[in-house]
Design a protein around this motif. Structure first.
Motif: not given
Length: 364
Positions: A225-246
């Motif tokens: 939606t914000f991209q449709m409104l001509h604002t550069p938008t980035v989705l960040f996704e924090a994922g898994h690092f080995p052994g790092d469930y916290a």
């Protein structure tokens, strides 16, 4: 150069992060942050907006619109600590940029540790209908502030690998589409270049562990939606690092991404990156399980020879802590899957370790 450890908000750790944790952080910052109550959640919890910096470039960030996605909230606190410092880089960024940050958009979901809000609605699918108070608050902040860039901050599951590799997607990005054809507008191209700048920084820290999300268009998502409104938008996704469930390691890499992305904006460096390099970041696969147990017929003859078991953890809230409960996700050959933890029942050492794990043995 400012180190992560010097700005880490050490009082906020693990996966269960609620509004009281953020409020405690706010109360103990060495410099007072301008904090504005911009609304309340379904259950009446405060939703606050923090304003930092005084520059002409306006950057809007929001975190924990999914209540059980807290890693980027921790990283946001770390980034705010950096901005409150007096390093030359922090001072330059504050002169160049003004930040508005919603540190926790879904405080009800955070308490219940659920993706959805108290009405059972996924706020990231409510960008058009705006049926929920939290969705309306974000949109009002967007309309009032008129940001030049938007950072949409999330967590992702442990299932994601990078491309065709056996490396986990510790951080993933998306420059959301703004139409069904996924065309590259001027503002979407800026989103892509921003991702490329952050990827360059992360490749030096976690080589091969950065992925790219599928850019299928969904106008109900906030980023689209914000991209449709001509604002550069980035989705960040924090994922898994080995052994790092916290996800204490992952928060560090999200902090590095935030810092490098903001630096590229503040210093006018985005023109030095190409949108083509964005497409060179491998797309995420879904080939991980938390635990892969091979040759399970050794322990249970009901299974066929060469069959394996793929186990995923359910994140269960118990006494303000997240407990990871294993459950069977897949059984079969599973040759195409990777495990964050692996056992081969043909290996005596693995077999001994497996037999000592009562939770896993119950699954077999």
């Amino acid at each position: 150069m400012v180190s992560f450890e010097s700005v880490k908000a050490k009082a906020i750790t693990d996966r269960y992060v609620v509004w009281e944790d953020v409020q405690l952080f706010l109360e103990h910052t060495p410099v007072k942050i301008k904090s504005t109550l911009v609304g309340r959640s379904v259950q009446g919890r405060p939703i606050e907006l923090w304003t930092l910096g005084k520059g002409p470039i306006k950057i809007l960030m929001w975190s924990q619109m999914h209540g059980n996605e807290s890693t980027t909230t921790k990283a946001t606190m770390d980034f705010v600590n950096f901005l409150l410092g007096t390093s030359p880089l922090a001072e330059t960024i504050k002169v160049s940029c003004t930040f508005q940050i919603i540190p926790m958009l879904n405080p009800d979901g955070a308490v219940a540790y659920t993706r959805v809000n108290a009405n059972g609605v996924d706020l990231n699918r409510d960008a058009q209908a705006l049926t929920q108070p939290e969705s309306g608050i974000l949109r009002k902040v967007y309309d009032t502030f008129g940001p030049d860039y938007c950072f949409n901050l999330h967590d992702q599951r442990t299932i994601f690998n990078v491309g065709e590799t056996s490396l986990p997607a510790t951080v993933s990005f998306l420059a959301p589409a703004h139409d069904e054809a996924r065309t590259v507008s001027k503002t979407r191209a800026l989103s892509m270049k921003l991702v490329v700048a952050m990827n360059r920084e992360l490749q030096a820290l976690i080589p091969g562990q950065v992925g790219r999300y599928d850019d299928a268009f969904n106008p109900n998502c906030v980023g689209d939606t914000f991209q449709m409104l001509h604002t550069p938008t980035v989705l960040f996704e924090a994922g898994h690092f080995p052994g790092d469930y916290a996800r204490e390691h992952t928060r560090k890499y999200i902090w590095h991404a935030l810092l490098s992305g903001v630096k590229a904006i503040a210093y006018g460096e985005l023109s030095g990156y190409t949108q083509e390099a964005y497409h060179n970041i491998p797309e995420n696969g879904k080939r991980f399980v938390d635990i892969l147990i091979q040759n399970i017929a050794v322990l249970n003859t009901d299974y066929k020879k060469d069959e394996a078991m793929g186990v995923l953890f359910k994140e269960v809230l118990q006494d303000r802590k997240i407990v990871f409960e294993p459950h069977v996700e897949k059984i079969g050959k599973l040759d195409q899957y990777y495990g964050h933890e692996r056992y081969n029942c043909l290996n005596d050492k693995d077999l001994t370790l497996l037999r000592a794990n009562m939770k896993l043995m119950k699954l077999l």
